[in-house]
Structures are given as structure tokens and as C-alpha cells.
Design an enzyme around this catalytic site. Structure first.
Site, PDB file in Angstrom:
ATOM      1  N   MET A 240       0.848  -1.192   0.000  1.00 48.05           N
ATOM      2  CA  MET A 240       0.000   0.000   0.000  1.00 48.05           C
ATOM      3  C   MET A 240       0.886   1.246   0.000  1.00 48.05           C
ATOM      4  O   MET A 240       1.991   1.222   0.530  1.00 48.05           O
ATOM      5  CB  MET A 240      -0.886   0.014   1.236  1.00 48.05           C
ATOM      6  CG  MET A 240      -1.922  -1.059   1.245  1.00 48.05           C
ATOM      7  SD  MET A 240      -2.798  -1.023   2.815  1.00 48.05           S
ATOM      8  CE  MET A 240      -4.367  -1.655   2.312  1.00 48.05           C
TER       9      MET A 240
ATOM     10  N   GLY B 119       2.291   3.572  -4.897  1.00 47.32           N
ATOM     11  CA  GLY B 119       2.027   4.233  -6.167  1.00 47.32           C
ATOM     12  C   GLY B 119       1.519   3.315  -7.265  1.00 47.32           C
ATOM     13  O   GLY B 119       1.630   3.647  -8.445  1.00 47.32           O
TER      14      GLY B 119
ATOM     15  N   THR C  19      -1.656   2.407  -8.196  1.00 44.07           N
ATOM     16  CA  THR C  19      -2.741   2.991  -8.988  1.00 44.07           C
ATOM     17  C   THR C  19      -2.259   4.217  -9.742  1.00 44.07           C
ATOM     18  O   THR C  19      -2.652   4.440 -10.895  1.00 44.07           O
ATOM     19  CB  THR C  19      -3.947   3.327  -8.094  1.00 44.07           C
ATOM     20  OG1 THR C  19      -4.382   2.124  -7.439  1.00 44.07           O
ATOM     21  CG2 THR C  19      -5.095   3.892  -8.905  1.00 44.07           C
TER      22      THR C  19
ATOM     23  N   GLU D  51      -6.955  -2.861  -8.144  1.00 40.84           N
ATOM     24  CA  GLU D  51      -7.222  -3.624  -6.920  1.00 40.84           C
ATOM     25  C   GLU D  51      -7.487  -5.100  -7.221  1.00 40.84           C
ATOM     26  O   GLU D  51      -8.444  -5.706  -6.736  1.00 40.84           O
ATOM     27  CB  GLU D  51      -8.385  -3.010  -6.134  1.00 40.84           C
ATOM     28  CG  GLU D  51      -8.116  -1.614  -5.635  1.00 40.84           C
ATOM     29  CD  GLU D  51      -6.994  -1.515  -4.602  1.00 40.84           C
ATOM     30  OE1 GLU D  51      -6.556  -2.551  -4.071  1.00 40.84           O
ATOM     31  OE2 GLU D  51      -6.554  -0.386  -4.337  1.00 40.84           O
ATOM     32  N   ALA D  52      -6.601  -5.686  -8.001  1.00 36.28           N
ATOM     33  CA  ALA D  52      -6.730  -7.096  -8.394  1.00 36.28           C
ATOM     34  C   ALA D  52      -6.809  -8.013  -7.182  1.00 36.28           C
ATOM     35  O   ALA D  52      -7.419  -9.080  -7.250  1.00 36.28           O
ATOM     36  CB  ALA D  52      -5.558  -7.494  -9.285  1.00 36.28           C
TER      37      ALA D  52
ATOM     38  N   CYS E  17       8.924   3.282   4.391  1.00 37.68           N
ATOM     39  CA  CYS E  17       8.520   2.765   5.695  1.00 37.68           C
ATOM     40  C   CYS E  17       8.133   3.932   6.607  1.00 37.68           C
ATOM     41  O   CYS E  17       8.900   4.885   6.774  1.00 37.68           O
ATOM     42  CB  CYS E  17       9.641   1.948   6.325  1.00 37.68           C
ATOM     43  SG  CYS E  17       9.225   1.292   7.964  1.00 37.68           S
TER      44      CYS E  17
ATOM     45  N   CYS F 293      10.906   3.823   9.835  1.00 33.57           N
ATOM     46  CA  CYS F 293      12.345   4.114   9.741  1.00 33.57           C
ATOM     47  C   CYS F 293      12.757   4.849   8.469  1.00 33.57           C
ATOM     48  O   CYS F 293      13.896   5.295   8.367  1.00 33.57           O
ATOM     49  CB  CYS F 293      13.151   2.813   9.859  1.00 33.57           C
ATOM     50  SG  CYS F 293      12.988   1.729   8.418  1.00 33.57           S
TER      51      CYS F 293
ATOM     52  N   CYS G  78       8.812  -1.566   6.203  1.00 34.06           N
ATOM     53  CA  CYS G  78       9.876  -2.419   5.676  1.00 34.06           C
ATOM     54  C   CYS G  78       9.814  -3.771   6.393  1.00 34.06           C
ATOM     55  O   CYS G  78       9.061  -3.950   7.352  1.00 34.06           O
ATOM     56  CB  CYS G  78      11.247  -1.765   5.873  1.00 34.06           C
ATOM     57  SG  CYS G  78      11.759  -1.663   7.600  1.00 34.06           S
TER      58      CYS G  78
ATOM     59  N   CYS H 144      10.528  -3.468  10.227  1.00 33.04           N
ATOM     60  CA  CYS H 144       9.560  -2.747  11.064  1.00 33.04           C
ATOM     61  C   CYS H 144       8.164  -3.364  11.019  1.00 33.04           C
ATOM     62  O   CYS H 144       7.299  -2.999  11.825  1.00 33.04           O
ATOM     63  CB  CYS H 144       9.498  -1.279  10.656  1.00 33.04           C
ATOM     64  SG  CYS H 144      11.048  -0.388  10.942  1.00 33.04           S
TER      65      CYS H 144
END
Length: 195
Positions: free
Chosen positions: A17, A20, A22, A92-93, A148, A151, A186, A189
Site C-alpha cells: 500500500m 504508487g 494505482t 485492486e486485483a 517505511c 524508519c 519495511c 519494522c
């Protein structure tokens, strides 16, 4: 970026999420329109974050889309709603059933350029079908990364937070009365609480 041929193909844009996906999908669609290609865009019925018939990115860009059922054979409604368009986009497959793989293969075999975007992992860090299957059959794959939120390193995971805490692996999809949100994280995290 991609060769102009007389055959169809599948392009997959994936990542966590806020990476980028979309936005990249919409960029490719704008370029297709500039090239004079007719475009059809589809979104799953259960994704209405940017409006019921709109594909939108967090940076404010949007595109009108046709809503199709995301479960079972309803995905084939996508094929029925085409009107000769040679570029077919699906956003949104990850919200579609695995029937989407067969639909995309069918469209590519019919000589169409199929551009699909969706996250490839659940909040648990597990494969989010059908995106991994689409990656396997696609001619072109781009995996994007976000930043992330903890961090600042490149992020590839979806962090689900319930009331500000990492979600339990066995939490139901919707917790009544709880505040749910997502962040990009990441590998180091990212956290999933286990019982």
C-alpha cells in the site's frame, strides 16, 4: 517501455500500500489515450474508497471505471462489458477471485493489452491471491516500494494497525468499534502479533 506488437500481453503493477500502484496504472492509461488507444477500466464492487465508479490514487488522480463483481464467475462480466477496447485495466486485483487470472489470460490471448494493479501481500506478509498468480503469467511485472512509516527505508509490507497496535494474525477482517488503519513498513519494522 513495451513493444508494440500484434499480440496481447499482461502487465502487473504490484507492491505494498502507498507505493504508487494505482498512480502508475493511471499514468499508463493516460499514455495509451495519448497514443489514440481506447481504454476500458474496471474496479471491484467492494472497493469504493474514491467513489463507486472511480479508480483513484492517493495523489488525487482518478479515472472513471466500470464496477464488476469480484467473486466467482462474476469476474467474467468484465469481458462482457468491453466494447472493442484494446487496452483493459483492472485496479485492486487483490480483491478479485482467482477467476481474474483466467479472464486476463483470455483477454491477452484475444490480442489485448491487460494492465493490472494490486497488492501482492496480506497484512500478515502472505501472498494475496490472485496477484501472485498474475505475476507468474504476466509478460511484464513492476514491483513498487513505498517508504517505511517507521524508519524511512524502502517498504514492501502492509502494516495493519488496530487502535494503533499491530493487528493479531487471526483478527477478523473488520473489528466492530475498533480504529483500523494501514501503513507501509519495511521487513524489519513490519509486525504481526501472534497468540
Amino acid at each position: 517501455m513495451h513493444a508494440i506488437t500484434n499480440s496481447g500481453w499482461i502487465e502487473v503493477i504490484t507492491g505494498c500500500m502507498f507505493s504508487g500502484k494505482t498512480e502508475e496504472l493511471l499514468r499508463r492509461l493516460r499514455r495509451a489515450e495519448i497514443a489514440g488507444q481506447e481504454v476500458a477500466v474496471f474496479t471491484p464492487a467492494l472497493d469504493d474508497r474514491f467513489g463507486e465508479t472511480t479508480v483513484g490514487s492517493h495523489d488525487g488522480h482518478h479515472w472513471e471505471a466500470t464496477v464488476v463483481e469480484s467473486e466467482g464467475e462474476g469476474v467474467w462480466g468484465l469481458v462482457d462489458r468491453l466494447n472493442g477496447e484494446r487496452v483493459v485495466a483492472v485496479d485492486e486485483a487483490n480483491f478479485f477471485s482467482t477467476h481474474l487470472v483466467d479472464v486476463c489470460e483470455h483477454l491477452a490471448a484475444d490480442g489485448r493489452r491487460v494492465v493490472v494493479s494490486g497488492t501482492d501481500q496480506t497484512f500478515r506478509g502472505e501472498p494475496f491471491e490472485p496477484v501472485p498468480q498474475l505475476v507468474a503469467v504476466a509478460e511484464y511485472v513492476d514491483k513498487l516500494q513505498a517508504i517505511c512509516s517507521v524508519c524511512g527505508e524502502p517498504a514492501s509490507r502492509n502494516q495493519r494497525l488496530i487502535d494503533g497496535e499491530p493487528a493479531h494474525a487471526d483478527d477478523p477482517t473488520i473489528l466492530v468499534g475498533a480504529e483500523e488503519r494501514y501503513e507501509a513498513r519495511c521487513r524489519n519494522c513490519h509486525a504481526v502479533r501472534r497468540n
